[in-house]
Design a protein around this motif. Structure first.
Motif, PDB file in Angstrom:
ATOM      1  N   LEU A  66       0.831  -1.208   0.000  1.00  0.00           N
ATOM      2  CA  LEU A  66       0.000   0.000   0.000  1.00  0.00           C
ATOM      3  C   LEU A  66       0.863   1.254   0.000  1.00  0.00           C
ATOM      4  O   LEU A  66       1.728   1.413   0.862  1.00  0.00           O
ATOM      5  CB  LEU A  66      -0.928  -0.003   1.213  1.00  0.00           C
ATOM      6  CG  LEU A  66      -2.012  -1.079   1.188  1.00  0.00           C
ATOM      7  CD1 LEU A  66      -2.785  -1.095   2.500  1.00  0.00           C
ATOM      8  CD2 LEU A  66      -2.951  -0.872   0.008  1.00  0.00           C
TER       9      LEU A  66
ATOM     10  N   ALA B  87      -2.659   5.556   0.499  1.00  0.00           N
ATOM     11  CA  ALA B  87      -3.764   4.586   0.535  1.00  0.00           C
ATOM     12  C   ALA B  87      -4.470   4.624   1.884  1.00  0.00           C
ATOM     13  O   ALA B  87      -3.866   4.939   2.903  1.00  0.00           O
ATOM     14  CB  ALA B  87      -3.227   3.180   0.274  1.00  0.00           C
TER      15      ALA B  87
ATOM     16  N   TRP C 204     -11.393   1.511  -2.231  1.00  0.00           N
ATOM     17  CA  TRP C 204     -10.320   2.126  -2.999  1.00  0.00           C
ATOM     18  C   TRP C 204      -9.889   1.206  -4.151  1.00  0.00           C
ATOM     19  O   TRP C 204      -9.727   1.644  -5.285  1.00  0.00           O
ATOM     20  CB  TRP C 204      -9.173   2.418  -2.041  1.00  0.00           C
ATOM     21  CG  TRP C 204      -7.941   3.023  -2.610  1.00  0.00           C
ATOM     22  CD1 TRP C 204      -7.799   4.276  -3.129  1.00  0.00           C
ATOM     23  CD2 TRP C 204      -6.650   2.424  -2.662  1.00  0.00           C
ATOM     24  NE1 TRP C 204      -6.488   4.479  -3.505  1.00  0.00           N
ATOM     25  CE2 TRP C 204      -5.767   3.359  -3.229  1.00  0.00           C
ATOM     26  CE3 TRP C 204      -6.157   1.182  -2.276  1.00  0.00           C
ATOM     27  CZ2 TRP C 204      -4.425   3.087  -3.422  1.00  0.00           C
ATOM     28  CZ3 TRP C 204      -4.823   0.922  -2.473  1.00  0.00           C
ATOM     29  CH2 TRP C 204      -3.967   1.863  -3.044  1.00  0.00           C
TER      30      TRP C 204
END
Length: 171
Positions: free
Chosen positions: A32, A36, A46
């Motif tokens: 990530l 994020a 997301w």
């Protein structure tokens, strides 16, 4: 921007899907980026937000091809707005929400030919990452044939969705 790495990994043992009976499984891991989100529900939204245009075209083609067989289709109008609260029984894109926890969200769909589940697991053993796992259970020969046809696209689409999400600006 640095190259975004999406790796094919073993199904995580601590995933709720690890004990699910399956004819097929795969898992992809995305480190990530700093921008994020961190909770599983936010990461799932997301990752499964708007994807590359070619994925949308593939979904439309899939829907057109399977409609005569009575399989579920996923019209864009039925999709909830991005950022809606994830609740069990609700939807995220074309998927039904089966479970929502702080570290893992389980999505999927049941149909006559097969059932599938998708896990979005947030982990942090070697830095924050999301592992997206797919588990498929076939109900009949048609399910096996159908998945044989879509499997090559599945292996293109999932990493593409993950890369696309990682390239999005801050959330």
């Amino acid at each position: 921007m640095s190259r975004i790495t999406v790796d094919l990994v073993p199904l995580p043992r601590h995933s709720a899907l690890a004990a699910t009976p399956a004819h097929y499984t795969d898992a992809y891991r995305l480190p990530l980026p700093a921008h994020a989100p961190h909770g599983a529900a936010a990461v799932a939204q997301w990752l499964f937000g708007p994807g590359p245009a070619w994925v949308g075209y593939l979904m439309k083609l899939r829907d057109w091809l399977v409609r005569p067989f009575g399989l579920r289709t996923f019209p864009a109008a039925a999709r909830p707005p991005q950022g809606a609260t994830l609740e069990v029984g609700g939807r995220l894109g074309p998927f039904r929400v089966f479970a929502v926890g702080p570290r893992e969200v389980i999505l999927g769909q049941d149909d006559r030919h097969l059932d599938f589940r998708v896990s979005v697991l947030v982990e942090a053993p070697a830095g924050p990452a999301a592992v997206v796992t797919t588990v498929v259970q076939f109900h009949n020969w048609f399910g096996r044939a159908y998945f044989t046809l879509i499997k090559p696209f599945h292996h293109l689409v999932v990493p593409a969705l993950l890369r696309r999400a990682a390239q999005k600006p801050g959330v």
